[in-house]
Design an enzyme around this catalytic site. Sequence first.
Site, PDB file in Angstrom:
ATOM      1  N   LYS A 179      65.461  38.584 147.532  1.00  0.00           N
ATOM      2  CA  LYS A 179      65.830  39.120 148.845  1.00  0.00           C
ATOM      3  C   LYS A 179      64.788  38.813 149.936  1.00  0.00           C
ATOM      4  O   LYS A 179      65.142  38.388 151.032  1.00  0.00           O
ATOM      5  CB  LYS A 179      66.012  40.643 148.734  1.00  0.00           C
ATOM      6  CG  LYS A 179      66.594  41.291 149.974  1.00  0.00           C
ATOM      7  CD  LYS A 179      68.083  41.135 149.981  1.00  0.00           C
ATOM      8  CE  LYS A 179      68.713  41.823 151.173  1.00  0.00           C
ATOM      9  NZ  LYS A 179      70.180  41.743 151.100  1.00  0.00           N
TER      10      LYS A 179
ATOM     11  N   GLY B 166      60.009  40.351 125.836  1.00  0.00           N
ATOM     12  CA  GLY B 166      61.376  40.815 125.589  1.00  0.00           C
ATOM     13  C   GLY B 166      61.316  41.994 124.644  1.00  0.00           C
ATOM     14  O   GLY B 166      60.302  42.207 123.974  1.00  0.00           O
TER      15      GLY B 166
ATOM     16  N   ASP C 216      72.463  38.296 153.804  1.00  0.00           N
ATOM     17  CA  ASP C 216      72.734  37.223 152.844  1.00  0.00           C
ATOM     18  C   ASP C 216      73.834  36.276 153.331  1.00  0.00           C
ATOM     19  O   ASP C 216      73.655  35.059 153.330  1.00  0.00           O
ATOM     20  CB  ASP C 216      73.127  37.800 151.476  1.00  0.00           C
ATOM     21  CG  ASP C 216      72.096  38.787 150.963  1.00  0.00           C
ATOM     22  OD1 ASP C 216      70.957  38.761 151.474  1.00  0.00           O
ATOM     23  OD2 ASP C 216      72.426  39.582 150.075  1.00  0.00           O
TER      24      ASP C 216
ATOM     25  N   HIS D 211      50.609  41.509 129.763  1.00  0.00           N
ATOM     26  CA  HIS D 211      51.517  40.995 130.795  1.00  0.00           C
ATOM     27  C   HIS D 211      50.757  40.571 132.054  1.00  0.00           C
ATOM     28  O   HIS D 211      50.302  41.424 132.811  1.00  0.00           O
ATOM     29  CB  HIS D 211      52.553  42.064 131.142  1.00  0.00           C
ATOM     30  CG  HIS D 211      53.535  42.288 130.046  1.00  0.00           C
ATOM     31  ND1 HIS D 211      54.694  41.557 129.938  1.00  0.00           N
ATOM     32  CD2 HIS D 211      53.509  43.108 128.970  1.00  0.00           C
ATOM     33  CE1 HIS D 211      55.349  41.930 128.862  1.00  0.00           C
ATOM     34  NE2 HIS D 211      54.659  42.866 128.242  1.00  0.00           N
TER      35      HIS D 211
ATOM     36  N   GLU E 267      52.050  39.191 134.610  1.00  0.00           N
ATOM     37  CA  GLU E 267      52.943  39.195 135.775  1.00  0.00           C
ATOM     38  C   GLU E 267      52.998  40.526 136.512  1.00  0.00           C
ATOM     39  O   GLU E 267      53.529  40.608 137.608  1.00  0.00           O
ATOM     40  CB  GLU E 267      54.354  38.758 135.354  1.00  0.00           C
ATOM     41  CG  GLU E 267      55.133  39.744 134.473  1.00  0.00           C
ATOM     42  CD  GLU E 267      54.850  39.621 132.968  1.00  0.00           C
ATOM     43  OE1 GLU E 267      53.761  39.122 132.612  1.00  0.00           O
ATOM     44  OE2 GLU E 267      55.705  40.039 132.173  1.00  0.00           O
TER      45      GLU E 267
ATOM     46  N   CYS F  56      53.498  38.177 125.413  1.00  0.00           N
ATOM     47  CA  CYS F  56      54.000  39.317 124.627  1.00  0.00           C
ATOM     48  C   CYS F  56      54.967  38.836 123.534  1.00  0.00           C
ATOM     49  O   CYS F  56      54.538  38.213 122.577  1.00  0.00           O
ATOM     50  CB  CYS F  56      54.635  40.343 125.557  1.00  0.00           C
ATOM     51  SG  CYS F  56      54.906  41.914 124.766  1.00  0.00           S
ATOM     52  N   TYR F  57      56.254  39.069 123.670  1.00  0.00           N
ATOM     53  CA  TYR F  57      57.196  38.555 122.681  1.00  0.00           C
ATOM     54  C   TYR F  57      57.027  37.038 122.522  1.00  0.00           C
ATOM     55  O   TYR F  57      57.142  36.486 121.425  1.00  0.00           O
ATOM     56  CB  TYR F  57      58.639  38.873 123.101  1.00  0.00           C
ATOM     57  CG  TYR F  57      59.685  38.394 122.113  1.00  0.00           C
ATOM     58  CD1 TYR F  57      60.085  39.206 121.065  1.00  0.00           C
ATOM     59  CD2 TYR F  57      60.240  37.111 122.225  1.00  0.00           C
ATOM     60  CE1 TYR F  57      61.030  38.766 120.144  1.00  0.00           C
ATOM     61  CE2 TYR F  57      61.176  36.662 121.312  1.00  0.00           C
ATOM     62  CZ  TYR F  57      61.570  37.487 120.276  1.00  0.00           C
ATOM     63  OH  TYR F  57      62.497  37.053 119.377  1.00  0.00           O
TER      64      TYR F  57
END
Length: 528
Positions: free
Chosen positions: A384, A58, A238, A179, A181, A85-86
Amino acid sequence: PEAILDFGFDTDSVMVSQYSHLITRRLRELNIFAEMLPCTQKLADLPYKPKGVILSGGPYSVYALDAPHVDPTVFDLEVPVMGVCYGLQEIAWNHGQDVSAGDKKEYGHAVLKITKHPNAASHVDTLFDGLGEEMEVWMSHGDKLGCLPDNFVTIAETSNAPFAGIAHAEKKLFGIQFHPEVTHTPMGKKLLENFAVKLCQCKQEWTMTKFVDTEIERIRKLVGPTGQVIGAVSGGVDSTVAAKLMHEAIGDRFHAILVDNGVMRLNECQIVHKTLTEGLGINLKIVDASEQFLSRLKGVENPEKKRKIIGNTFIEIFEAEAEKLVKETGVEMNFLLQGTLYPDVIESISFKGPSATIKTHHNVGGLLEDMKLKLIEPLRELFKDEVRALGTNLGIPEDLVWRHPFPGPGIAIRILGEVTPEQVAIARQADHIFIEEIKAAGLYRQISQAYAALLPCKAVGVMGDLRVYDQIIALRAVKTTDFMTADWFDFDGKFLRRVSTRIVNEVRGVCRVLYDVTQKPPGTIEFQ
Ligand code: XMP
């Protein structure tokens, strides 16, 4: 919200706190169900005990007065916790340790050296199992850890961050400064797998088929044996996927309404009717309100005004139709279906606290209150591409599943002047030709969104022996992953020549075709 809490993967969940939806994404790619919740989530309020918790990154400093902090009971849950991280700083901060502003902020690639501890408890080295002695990682932080909290050991370091990875000597508590991710950390997914599978013992069972079964069960339970659901469909992915899922769950107790606003694509209503009713068996009512919309749009050129008129008219007509339906069928409606996706949910998750439902209600807000409808959002867990996979799983035709997005105000915001029936006809035809050619060239799936816009001015041309003074079509085709930034699609000249020739020859009232070569930013995807 109930929909998230009711979700049936209770026993195999890893909970992910604020900010990085990519962590959720990577875990799902590993077939592990993960749910992103605000970092201030009170863990006791969850209807299940997560198998593990990840505290995400963050943009704050843990020392800032307004910095967000986790519910400290997360450390008493006796499940593995990993801070990224944060999140690492938050763990250190909670364990009374010094976090200093880095003398050098660190952004970008770094080489991580992994330290092994053969004599420590076995969990200490598990995070980096099978990752060798060094790995490339992506750093992005200002603060860094000044020293180790009590009872923690260093499990990885970089030249600039001596505590780039830490682990508690006894508890399954971990912190990493980089990170995992992002794709710039090539082995990051393996690290997340080590955490979720080896440390948290999550099962890798999250699949679309399992999602369908669980979701249908959940819908049936929520709606009950006699409940009725109403929802608007647009012909887009959707709403179609949400409608099909409802139909699978409760059959004709789901009532779909398509409002023809007069600014949809060429033959849209017929196509949607054929696909949804004949193809998918959905109970669909089409309401032709095009005259109402077009008469209200008369003389309006301002794009925001067009949006407002279309939005408000839509609500009005949908409400009236819903009431009619109640009278006709003699049954009360209980739920309103919305095709809200996960990114919309994430956008509204914030530690500052706005409700996760602000965005979704505004379309048909009045209905919820007037008719006492409850909201049902079966796609709110999905990204999506997962919606597309779900659509395929439910037998929705490929053509529809891969359809480009289409804005609610439709062609009205692609006609840059006044929206008249004549202008709609021109814009529609040109758009149809453009899309037809894109499909014929096999380019449709490579392009994220494409359409033809109609400019409100005229240009001179010669056609046959005649001098003409006609309108201009602007083509737009972009590639994007998130629709926040976009680049124009690089067609070859032959393709553009073919499209331009067809449009000028086949669409009366047009004598020129332009191609938009503006990136977003600064240009938006739509013209208005
Ligand atoms: P822009 O033009 O902002 O578009 O770059 C980004 C994406 O949003 C869609 N869009 C809309 N969708 N109502 C909608 O439902 C709207 O008023 C609207 N305006 C833009 C646009 O088609 C693109 O996919």
